[in-house]
Design a protein around this motif. Structure first.
Motif, PDB file in Angstrom:
ATOM      1  N   GLU A 147       0.802  -1.219   0.000  1.00  0.00           N
ATOM      2  CA  GLU A 147       0.000   0.000   0.000  1.00  0.00           C
ATOM      3  C   GLU A 147       0.836   1.270   0.000  1.00  0.00           C
ATOM      4  OE1 GLU A 147      -0.422  -1.852   4.181  1.00  0.00           O
ATOM      5  OE2 GLU A 147       0.267  -2.422   2.188  1.00  0.00           O
ATOM      6  N   LYS A 148       2.175   1.140   0.199  1.00  0.00           N
ATOM      7  CA  LYS A 148       3.044   2.324   0.239  1.00  0.00           C
ATOM      8  C   LYS A 148       3.518   2.757  -1.145  1.00  0.00           C
ATOM      9  CE  LYS A 148       4.813   1.587   4.941  1.00  0.00           C
ATOM     10  NZ  LYS A 148       6.038   1.500   5.771  1.00  0.00           N
ATOM     11  N   GLY A 149       3.104   2.046  -2.168  1.00  0.00           N
ATOM     12  CA  GLY A 149       3.524   2.388  -3.523  1.00  0.00           C
ATOM     13  C   GLY A 149       2.916   3.695  -3.998  1.00  0.00           C
TER      14      GLY A 149
ATOM     15  N   ILE B 123      -3.069  -1.418  -9.199  1.00  0.00           N
ATOM     16  CA  ILE B 123      -2.416  -2.645  -8.730  1.00  0.00           C
ATOM     17  C   ILE B 123      -2.519  -2.751  -7.213  1.00  0.00           C
ATOM     18  CG2 ILE B 123      -0.199  -3.849  -8.479  1.00  0.00           C
ATOM     19  CD1 ILE B 123       0.633  -2.710 -11.190  1.00  0.00           C
ATOM     20  N   ILE B 124      -2.274  -1.650  -6.534  1.00  0.00           N
ATOM     21  CA  ILE B 124      -2.193  -1.658  -5.072  1.00  0.00           C
ATOM     22  C   ILE B 124      -3.498  -2.116  -4.424  1.00  0.00           C
ATOM     23  CG2 ILE B 124      -1.941  -0.204  -3.028  1.00  0.00           C
ATOM     24  CD1 ILE B 124       0.033   1.507  -4.686  1.00  0.00           C
ATOM     25  N   LYS B 125      -4.616  -1.557  -4.864  1.00  0.00           N
ATOM     26  CA  LYS B 125      -5.890  -1.855  -4.194  1.00  0.00           C
ATOM     27  C   LYS B 125      -6.260  -3.339  -4.252  1.00  0.00           C
ATOM     28  CE  LYS B 125      -7.830   2.803  -4.494  1.00  0.00           C
ATOM     29  NZ  LYS B 125      -8.881   3.678  -5.076  1.00  0.00           N
TER      30      LYS B 125
ATOM     31  N   VAL C 121      -3.589  -5.434  -2.077  1.00  0.00           N
ATOM     32  CA  VAL C 121      -3.807  -5.377  -0.625  1.00  0.00           C
ATOM     33  C   VAL C 121      -5.051  -6.182  -0.243  1.00  0.00           C
ATOM     34  CG1 VAL C 121      -4.339  -3.856   1.322  1.00  0.00           C
ATOM     35  CG2 VAL C 121      -2.624  -3.172  -0.376  1.00  0.00           C
ATOM     36  N   LYS C 122      -6.090  -6.079  -1.059  1.00  0.00           N
ATOM     37  CA  LYS C 122      -7.342  -6.805  -0.793  1.00  0.00           C
ATOM     38  C   LYS C 122      -7.087  -8.305  -0.729  1.00  0.00           C
ATOM     39  CE  LYS C 122     -11.752  -7.858  -3.101  1.00  0.00           C
ATOM     40  NZ  LYS C 122     -11.391  -9.168  -3.656  1.00  0.00           N
ATOM     41  N   TYR C 123      -6.399  -8.841  -1.718  1.00  0.00           N
ATOM     42  CA  TYR C 123      -6.116 -10.285  -1.748  1.00  0.00           C
ATOM     43  C   TYR C 123      -5.156 -10.689  -0.633  1.00  0.00           C
ATOM     44  CZ  TYR C 123      -8.486 -10.684  -6.252  1.00  0.00           C
ATOM     45  OH  TYR C 123      -9.429 -10.683  -7.249  1.00  0.00           O
ATOM     46  N   ARG C 124      -4.202  -9.816  -0.329  1.00  0.00           N
ATOM     47  CA  ARG C 124      -3.258 -10.115   0.757  1.00  0.00           C
ATOM     48  C   ARG C 124      -3.997 -10.318   2.074  1.00  0.00           C
ATOM     49  NH1 ARG C 124       0.327  -5.238   2.627  1.00  0.00           N
ATOM     50  NH2 ARG C 124      -1.671  -4.758   3.636  1.00  0.00           N
ATOM     51  N   GLU C 125      -4.912  -9.401   2.375  1.00  0.00           N
ATOM     52  CA  GLU C 125      -5.668  -9.486   3.625  1.00  0.00           C
ATOM     53  C   GLU C 125      -6.584 -10.703   3.643  1.00  0.00           C
ATOM     54  OE1 GLU C 125      -4.913  -7.504   6.176  1.00  0.00           O
ATOM     55  OE2 GLU C 125      -3.389  -6.729   4.791  1.00  0.00           O
ATOM     56  N   GLU C 126      -7.258 -10.956   2.532  1.00  0.00           N
ATOM     57  CA  GLU C 126      -8.169 -12.102   2.460  1.00  0.00           C
ATOM     58  C   GLU C 126      -7.418 -13.406   2.652  1.00  0.00           C
ATOM     59  OE1 GLU C 126     -10.183 -11.899  -1.243  1.00  0.00           O
ATOM     60  OE2 GLU C 126     -11.570 -10.298  -0.626  1.00  0.00           O
TER      61      GLU C 126
ATOM     62  N   GLN D 167      -7.907 -10.322 -13.503  1.00  0.00           N
ATOM     63  CA  GLN D 167      -7.961  -9.377 -14.630  1.00  0.00           C
ATOM     64  C   GLN D 167      -8.165  -7.928 -14.161  1.00  0.00           C
ATOM     65  OE1 GLN D 167      -7.794 -10.328 -18.276  1.00  0.00           O
ATOM     66  NE2 GLN D 167      -6.719 -11.850 -17.039  1.00  0.00           N
ATOM     67  N   HIS D 168      -7.499  -7.560 -13.080  1.00  0.00           N
ATOM     68  CA  HIS D 168      -7.676  -6.217 -12.520  1.00  0.00           C
ATOM     69  C   HIS D 168      -6.958  -5.145 -13.332  1.00  0.00           C
ATOM     70  CE1 HIS D 168      -9.782  -7.320  -8.829  1.00  0.00           C
ATOM     71  NE2 HIS D 168      -9.013  -8.399  -8.784  1.00  0.00           N
ATOM     72  N   LEU D 169      -6.105  -5.544 -14.246  1.00  0.00           N
ATOM     73  CA  LEU D 169      -5.418  -4.558 -15.077  1.00  0.00           C
ATOM     74  C   LEU D 169      -6.070  -4.424 -16.447  1.00  0.00           C
ATOM     75  CD1 LEU D 169      -3.311  -5.217 -12.810  1.00  0.00           C
ATOM     76  CD2 LEU D 169      -1.546  -4.680 -14.474  1.00  0.00           C
ATOM     77  N   ALA D 170      -7.130  -5.221 -16.691  1.00  0.00           N
ATOM     78  CA  ALA D 170      -7.862  -5.142 -17.951  1.00  0.00           C
ATOM     79  C   ALA D 170      -8.777  -3.902 -17.908  1.00  0.00           C
ATOM     80  CB  ALA D 170      -8.678  -6.417 -18.152  1.00  0.00           C
ATOM     81  N   PRO D 171      -9.147  -3.386 -19.072  1.00  0.00           N
ATOM     82  CA  PRO D 171      -8.833  -3.860 -20.428  1.00  0.00           C
ATOM     83  C   PRO D 171      -7.526  -3.306 -20.998  1.00  0.00           C
ATOM     84  CG  PRO D 171     -10.375  -2.064 -20.566  1.00  0.00           C
ATOM     85  CD  PRO D 171     -10.120  -2.274 -19.095  1.00  0.00           C
ATOM     86  N   LYS D 172      -6.866  -2.393 -20.236  1.00  0.00           N
ATOM     87  CA  LYS D 172      -5.658  -1.763 -20.775  1.00  0.00           C
ATOM     88  C   LYS D 172      -4.530  -2.778 -20.918  1.00  0.00           C
ATOM     89  CE  LYS D 172      -2.699   2.292 -20.257  1.00  0.00           C
ATOM     90  NZ  LYS D 172      -2.381   3.496 -19.437  1.00  0.00           N
ATOM     91  N   TYR D 173      -4.375  -3.639 -19.917  1.00  0.00           N
ATOM     92  CA  TYR D 173      -3.318  -4.637 -19.956  1.00  0.00           C
ATOM     93  C   TYR D 173      -3.950  -6.017 -19.798  1.00  0.00           C
ATOM     94  CZ  TYR D 173      -0.664  -0.437 -18.768  1.00  0.00           C
ATOM     95  OH  TYR D 173      -0.142   0.833 -18.752  1.00  0.00           O
ATOM     96  N   THR D 174      -3.846  -6.828 -20.817  1.00  0.00           N
ATOM     97  CA  THR D 174      -4.437  -8.173 -20.771  1.00  0.00           C
ATOM     98  C   THR D 174      -3.404  -9.267 -21.012  1.00  0.00           C
ATOM     99  OG1 THR D 174      -5.049  -7.956 -23.106  1.00  0.00           O
ATOM    100  CG2 THR D 174      -6.735  -7.398 -21.471  1.00  0.00           C
ATOM    101  N   LYS D 175      -2.382  -8.973 -21.815  1.00  0.00           N
ATOM    102  CA  LYS D 175      -1.333  -9.964 -22.059  1.00  0.00           C
ATOM    103  C   LYS D 175      -0.505 -10.168 -20.792  1.00  0.00           C
ATOM    104  CE  LYS D 175       1.232  -9.726 -25.643  1.00  0.00           C
ATOM    105  NZ  LYS D 175       2.138  -9.160 -26.681  1.00  0.00           N
ATOM    106  N   PHE D 176      -0.138 -11.406 -20.546  1.00  0.00           N
ATOM    107  CA  PHE D 176       0.623 -11.739 -19.341  1.00  0.00           C
ATOM    108  C   PHE D 176       1.894 -10.902 -19.243  1.00  0.00           C
ATOM    109  CE2 PHE D 176       3.825 -14.479 -17.172  1.00  0.00           C
ATOM    110  CZ  PHE D 176       3.231 -14.520 -15.917  1.00  0.00           C
ATOM    111  N   ALA D 177       2.640 -10.767 -20.338  1.00  0.00           N
ATOM    112  CA  ALA D 177       3.892 -10.015 -20.322  1.00  0.00           C
ATOM    113  C   ALA D 177       3.645  -8.543 -20.022  1.00  0.00           C
ATOM    114  CB  ALA D 177       4.618 -10.173 -21.652  1.00  0.00           C
ATOM    115  N   ASP D 178       2.560  -7.973 -20.560  1.00  0.00           N
ATOM    116  CA  ASP D 178       2.238  -6.565 -20.287  1.00  0.00           C
ATOM    117  C   ASP D 178       1.882  -6.362 -18.816  1.00  0.00           C
ATOM    118  OD1 ASP D 178       2.631  -5.881 -22.937  1.00  0.00           O
ATOM    119  OD2 ASP D 178       0.532  -6.161 -23.474  1.00  0.00           O
TER     120      ASP D 178
END
Length: 441
Positions: A243-245, A252-254, A257-262, A281-292
């Motif tokens: 969360e300090k990022g 990415i952070i939200k 942190v959510k999954y970390r706590e769960e 898929q939290h980075l979709a639709p802008k980033y969908t490819k694994f490498a991206d």
């Protein structure tokens, strides 16, 4: 023939005992194992078999998958070959101990003790690179501890360069090896006299293999890196201060942190939380490819680490580095069909893991003792070579990734025992043979 067998009775006894034990285990288990990481290896092998890399996403390097490819992706054949590697590895261990002037009898029993460690058998049944890495590391350390730094033979350096290149293609983490080799060679020697040496050959093939593979990955994914996991691994190191990022990475952070706590609340392995960010898929639709996605993870991790260096080093030491000294158990990933056989294996495995944990603790204590001697005497001994490799691996893995870090120790666990044996030889005079330590003049 009879004299030959008598002269090599310990090696033949070692082969007999290991062949018998591995045969019992092979038929008792009678299958191969799959871990979460196995999917990526299997996928790569299929791409090799089809000669089609259109779906390659940068998940693995080719070193281990190519071995499986050569075996036609026959998984039981892979298990048999890996068990054969285990036997050869044990012979290398035995011969290494002899080169270190450990008596034949002690070398035999210590090698057999460690060769019968069930985790070795477990890894041999998996579609994973650990057995191959152990095999290659054992060859490399056998050469190193056989007066490598006193020799200046082009053929030896070429062989070492080939081995290092293969090892780096199996796991790019080992890229530090050539630099460590050369640093050990230069220690306590006038830099201007030793910097140009035939030992520079060890950099040639590893560098070619690494950069050639990075070029291939860049063609397929758009990023010049050995695997697409690099960014994801760095992001795992930010788990406890995610969360300090910078706020620009809240996307990415939200969820991170959510999954970390769960996962923490459920008692699950929270180091895998960043994988859930990708899976959800939290980075979709802008980033969908694994490498991206993993590239964005890497950018976030670098920015977070740069602004929170104190947290980074604190958690790298108290979690990642500390975990290196634990014992990773592969048995939960295995499916034993015979309940009785499973029960026997479980009991033996538990005892062995406890013994290994004690061994690691003793090794750590001895490390402080030998580092003190090194500072005092400035002598590069065989023990210091082993300490350099083991502790460099422990530190570097802690700085690169957090999660299942104890697996990184697997190629070095036998050599921790070697350090203890050399200490006992020195203090208890187990053998009358002359010491095989060396000092760089």
């Amino acid at each position: 023939m009879k004299q030959h067998i008598l002269n090599n009775k310990y090696i033949y006894s070692l082969i007999f005992f290991l062949f018998t034990a591995k045969t019992i285990f092979y038929f008792g288990y009678n299958t191969f194992s799959e871990a979460p990481d196995s999917w990526a290896f299997n996928h790569f092998v299929l791409e090799l078999l089809n000669n089609n890399f259109n779906d390659y996403v940068g998940e693995r390097t080719p070193g281990y998958p190519y071995l499986v490819y050569l075996l036609n992706h026959d998984k039981m054949l892979v298990v048999l070959v890996q068990m054969l590697m285990g036997v050869i590895t044990s012979i290398l261990w035995f011969k290494t101990l002899l080169n270190l002037k450990i008596s034949e009898k002690i070398a035999f029993y210590c090698t057999l003790f460690f060769a019968l460690y069930l985790q070795n058998f477990f890894y041999e049944t998996f579609i994973l690179g650990e057995t191959f890495m152990l095999f290659l590391n054992s060859i490399i350390l056998y050469i190193l501890l056989n007066n490598y730094f006193e020799k200046k033979q082009i053929l030896v350096e070429i062989c070492m360069s080939v081995l290092l290149a293969i090892l780096i293609l199996v796991k790019p983490f080992f890229l530090f090896y050539p630099f460590l080799f050369y640093a050990l060679y230069l220690i306590k020697n006038p830099f201007f006299k030793k910097v140009i040496s035939v030992k520079l050959i060890i950099f040639i093939l590893p560098a070619y293999a690494y950069f050639s593979w990075c070029n291939f990955v860049e063609e397929k994914t758009g990023y010049f890196e050995p695997t697409a996991y690099l960014g994801l691994n760095l992001a795992q190191n930010c788990l406890f201060f995610a969360e300090k990022g910078p706020k620009e990475y809240d996307f990415i952070i939200k969820p991170y942190v959510k999954y970390r706590e769960e996962m923490s609340q459920k008692g699950e392995d929270a180091s895998m939380a960043v994988w859930k960010v990708w899976g959800g898929q939290h980075l979709a639709p802008k980033y969908t490819k694994f490498a991206d996605v993993t590239h964005q993870f890497g950018k976030y991790a670098k920015a977070n680490i740069a602004s929170n260096l104190g947290d980074y080093f604190y958690y790298s030491i108290t979690n990642s580095w500390f975990d290196f000294w634990k014992v990773f158990d592969m048995k939960p990933y295995m499916n034993f069909k015979d309940g009785s056989f499973n029960s026997v294996v479980s009991v033996i495995n538990t005892i062995q893991m406890l013994l290994l944990l004690i061994l690691k603790f003793v090794f750590l204590i001895l490390s402080f003792y030998y580092f003190f001697l090194f500072i005092k005497n400035r002598k590069v001994t065989n023990v210091m070579i082993l300490l350099a490799f083991i502790h460099a691996a422990a530190i570097l893995q802690a700085l690169v990734v957090y999660g299942t870090n104890a697996k990184y120790a697997f190629p070095y666990e036998f050599f921790m025992l070697v350090v203890i044996l050399l200490f006992l030889k020195e203090k208890l005079n187990w053998t009358s043979k002359a010491s095989n330590t060396f000092e760089l003049e």
